[in-house]
Scaffold this motif. Sequence first.
Motif, short mmCIF file in Angstrom:
data_model
loop_
_atom_site.label_atom_id
_atom_site.label_comp_id
_atom_site.label_asym_id
_atom_site.label_seq_id
_atom_site.Cartn_x
_atom_site.Cartn_y
_atom_site.Cartn_z
N ILE A 199 0.83 -1.21 0.00
CA ILE A 199 0.00 0.00 0.00
C ILE A 199 0.86 1.25 0.00
N ILE A 200 1.95 1.23 0.75
CA ILE A 200 2.84 2.39 0.81
C ILE A 200 3.59 2.58 -0.51
N ILE A 201 3.98 1.51 -1.14
CA ILE A 201 4.78 1.59 -2.37
C ILE A 201 3.94 2.10 -3.56
N LEU A 202 2.72 1.61 -3.69
CA LEU A 202 1.90 1.98 -4.84
C LEU A 202 1.22 3.33 -4.60
N PRO A 203 1.46 4.32 -5.47
CA PRO A 203 0.96 5.67 -5.23
C PRO A 203 -0.57 5.78 -5.13
N LYS A 204 -1.30 5.09 -6.00
CA LYS A 204 -2.76 5.20 -5.95
C LYS A 204 -3.33 4.61 -4.67
N LEU A 205 -2.80 3.48 -4.26
CA LEU A 205 -3.27 2.88 -3.00
C LEU A 205 -2.88 3.73 -1.80
N ARG A 206 -1.67 4.31 -1.84
CA ARG A 206 -1.21 5.15 -0.74
C ARG A 206 -2.12 6.36 -0.56
N GLU A 207 -2.54 6.97 -1.66
CA GLU A 207 -3.41 8.14 -1.58
C GLU A 207 -4.79 7.78 -1.02
N LYS A 208 -5.30 6.61 -1.40
CA LYS A 208 -6.65 6.21 -0.98
C LYS A 208 -6.69 5.58 0.41
N LEU A 209 -5.70 4.77 0.75
CA LEU A 209 -5.81 3.95 1.94
C LEU A 209 -4.88 4.33 3.09
N ALA A 210 -3.74 4.91 2.81
CA ALA A 210 -2.73 5.09 3.85
C ALA A 210 -2.74 6.50 4.41
N MET B 84 9.29 8.96 4.07
CA MET B 84 10.09 9.35 2.91
C MET B 84 9.22 9.67 1.71
N LYS B 85 8.18 8.85 1.49
CA LYS B 85 7.26 9.09 0.35
C LYS B 85 6.42 10.34 0.59
N ALA B 86 6.05 10.61 1.85
CA ALA B 86 5.21 11.77 2.16
C ALA B 86 5.98 13.08 2.01
N ASN B 87 7.29 13.05 2.24
CA ASN B 87 8.10 14.26 2.15
C ASN B 87 8.48 14.64 0.73
#
Length: 106
Positions: free
Chosen positions: A33-44, A102-105
């Motif tokens: 979920i963290i690695i995939l951008p679309k899932l990260r935006e929706k779920l994380a 790291m992905k959020a920054n």
Amino acid sequence: MYTYDSFETAGAFTLMRPIFITLLIVSLLLFVIIILPKLREKLANSSLVFGLSLVSLVVSAQLLYYDAIIVDEIGLSRDGVSTILFLVNAIFCIANPILFLMKANK
């Protein structure tokens, strides 16, 4: 000696192994979920990542501790696979929040 033969495999106590595998799968799904951008935006969000990682790490550590107590009490040998599953889960539980930050920054 035991009611269920699935408590031990080749003299090693393996009853807790499915729980370790389940916790590892949860940590791996969170990693995906963290690695995939679309899932990260929706779920994380940060609460989910930090909370789930912390709970998974604490439950896994307690499970390893109680597994050792049970093994000592019933006189079976230690299951090395459970220890390895704990270590892999601990790595993912520590890496997931770091990766999320790291992905959020970016």
